[in-house]
Design an enzyme around this catalytic site. Structure first.
Site, PDB file in Angstrom:
ATOM      1  N   ASP A 193       1.404  -1.000   0.518  1.00  0.00           N
ATOM      2  CA  ASP A 193       0.055  -0.108   0.223  1.00  0.00           C
ATOM      3  C   ASP A 193       1.234   0.911   0.396  1.00  0.00           C
ATOM      4  O   ASP A 193       1.486   1.866   0.920  1.00  0.00           O
ATOM      5  CB  ASP A 193      -0.820  -0.065   1.382  1.00  0.00           C
ATOM      6  CG  ASP A 193      -1.749   1.506   1.493  1.00  0.00           C
ATOM      7  OD1 ASP A 193      -1.747   2.267   0.765  1.00  0.00           O
ATOM      8  OD2 ASP A 193      -2.578   0.951   1.580  1.00  0.00           O
ATOM      9  N   ARG A 228      -8.989  12.191  -3.569  1.00  0.00           N
ATOM     10  CA  ARG A 228      -9.627  11.151  -3.134  1.00  0.00           C
ATOM     11  C   ARG A 228     -10.049  10.611  -3.781  1.00  0.00           C
ATOM     12  O   ARG A 228     -11.003  10.445  -4.704  1.00  0.00           O
ATOM     13  CB  ARG A 228     -10.326  12.347  -1.652  1.00  0.00           C
ATOM     14  CG  ARG A 228     -10.421  13.240  -1.364  1.00  0.00           C
ATOM     15  CD  ARG A 228     -10.874  13.333   0.483  1.00  0.00           C
ATOM     16  NE  ARG A 228     -10.300  12.403   1.086  1.00  0.00           N
ATOM     17  CZ  ARG A 228      -9.779  13.156   1.789  1.00  0.00           C
ATOM     18  NH1 ARG A 228      -8.820  13.960   1.230  1.00  0.00           N
ATOM     19  NH2 ARG A 228      -8.737  12.401   2.896  1.00  0.00           N
TER      20      ARG A 228
END
Ligand code: DSN
Length: 426
Positions: A193, A228
């Site tokens: 990640d 986002r």
């Protein structure tokens, strides 16, 4: 229709707060005007469940083009063979990987949340820790660096099916090659990640996890400076290792498993306006000016860490390799919690967040640390000279957390410094 004054007044106030304040939250940034424009466009009106060319609704021929461009641009940016740009957030991207790679109850390994890990890497209050069996690895208490030897010991003992690299508050480079070797020894899938350093990786300033990991996830709004949202990437596709198939038996590859885990597995209609904004941001990140920006993010983070160290502050791991600086308050201010420090900094219009430090004895609601980051302030044009002034401001506030006059004086200086600095990268 009359304009909604109540909400637009709030937006104007937030605009002023962002403009006049000093933004040091390591996971935040300021998008360009064209990214905002794409997000606020009519693409928000379109339902498009499915993928380009394979939608459940008519009229998707135009948004198909935007989503295809987003996929092609992000593949080029990171050297990926495959990409899914639909996850609504980084946590959603991670959830889709869990869905594709694990069955409920399966064991996986991630960095301890209290040592810099992320909520969706195994926290007991998150789906990752609730549905799956989370085992943690840790950082060395002395160096603050990930302890790869202990990670290997734990992996050999616990035999996780998935190992996650990446963090929310870890300022050092990762040894992805070592993690892949550990994953291979135990037959685990290795996922990274890269949400925090993605922009630095895109610019070629940090090692690219796509060379080592089976699957890479990211957000698009941190160092990458997009809207986002989330993405999932693979350096190369591979055969579905679990033999997991639909009744028709068509899910033969990991890419098919991941696509189906995003939609219909964990999400409904994709946000095509946000996907178009992601495409714009990926296009910006492919420009040479993005590399110059990321170089400045790195140089600024190092300058900030050094200026704070010169003032006697303890930085976790002794410095930084990326955009993030984690301040351990315990040595200089044993009585001061991260929560109190965050409040005092916010009073001075300096936005940062309280953060646990490795082996913290305080709760996540109090903490003994403050996390700082340079992506947002660098977008506004900050240089290394400004970083020494930022360190002076932080020091002045932390020494005077209950002195509202001293804090007001810092706030005036912060506002005077930020007012002329533009907020849009373009
Ligand atoms: N909340 C983000 C961060 O601040 O690091 C992670 O999702």
């Amino acid at each position: 229709m009359e304009k909604d004054k109540q909400i637009f007044d709030i937006i104007a106030r937030e605009d002023a707060r962002q403009h006049m304040g000093m933004e040091l939250i390591a996971s935040e940034n300021f998008v360009s005007h064209q990214v905002l424009e794409a997000m606020g466009s009519c693409l928000t009106n379109k339902y498009a469940e499915g993928y380009p060319g394979k939608r459940y609704y008519g009229g998707c021929q135009v948004v198909d083009e935007a989503e295809t461009i987003a996929i092609e641009r992000v593949k080029k940016l990171f050297g990926a063979a495959w990409a899914n740009v639909q996850p609504h957030s980084g946590a959603q991207a991670n959830m889709a990987v869990f869905m594709a790679c694990l069955k409920p109850g399966d064991k996986f390994m991630g960095l301890n949340l209290s040592q810099g890990g992320h909520l969706s890497h195994g926290s007991p209050v998150n789906f990752s820790g609730l549905v799956f069996d989370a085992v943690e690895y840790n950082v060395d208490p002395e160096t603050g660096l990930v302890d790869y030897d202990k990670m290997e010991e734990t992996a050999l003992r616990e035999r996780p099916r998935l190992i996650i690299g990446g963090a929310s508050a870890y300022s050092r480079e990762w040894d992805y090659a070592r993690m892949r070797a550990i994953a291979d020894r135990v037959g685990a899938i290795f996922m990274v990640d890269m949400a925090h350093p993605a922009g630095l990786i895109a610019a070629g300033l940090l090692d690219n996890p796509l060379k080592y990991a089976h699957i890479v996830t990211s957000t698009t709004h941190k160092t990458l400076r997009g809207p986002r949202g989330g993405i999932i990437l693979m350096g190369e596709d591979f055969d579905n290792p679990w033999g997991k198939t639909t009744p028709k038996g068509q899910l033969k590859t990991m890419s098919a498993l991941l696509d189906s885990a995003v939609f219909p597995g964990t999400q409904g209609g994709p946000l095509e306006n946000v996907i178009a904004a992601k495409a714009v941001a990926f296009g910006e990140a492919l420009q040479p000016s993005f590399k110059t920006y990321q170089q400045q993010v790195l140089v600024n983070a190092r300058a900030l860490a050094k200026a704070l160290k010169d003032k006697g502050y303890k930085i976790v791991s002794g410095g930084t390799d990326n955009h993030c600086v984690l301040l351990d308050l315990r040595e200089n201010f044993p009585e001061l919690t991260g929560k109190q420090a965050e409040r005092a900094l916010v009073e001075a219009d300096i936005t940062a967040n309280k953060n646990m430090v490795p082996y913290d004895t305080r709760s996540p609601f109090q903490t003994s640390g403050i996390r700082l980051g340079t992506p947002a302030i660098t977008t506004r044009g900050a240089d290394v000279i400004m970083m020494t002034v930022v360190a002076d401001f932080i020091d002045e506030v932390l020494r005077n957390v209950d002195n509202h006059e001293a804090i007001a004086s810092v706030r005036e200086q912060v506002n005077a410094m930020m007012a002329p600095m533009p907020i849009f990268a373009d």
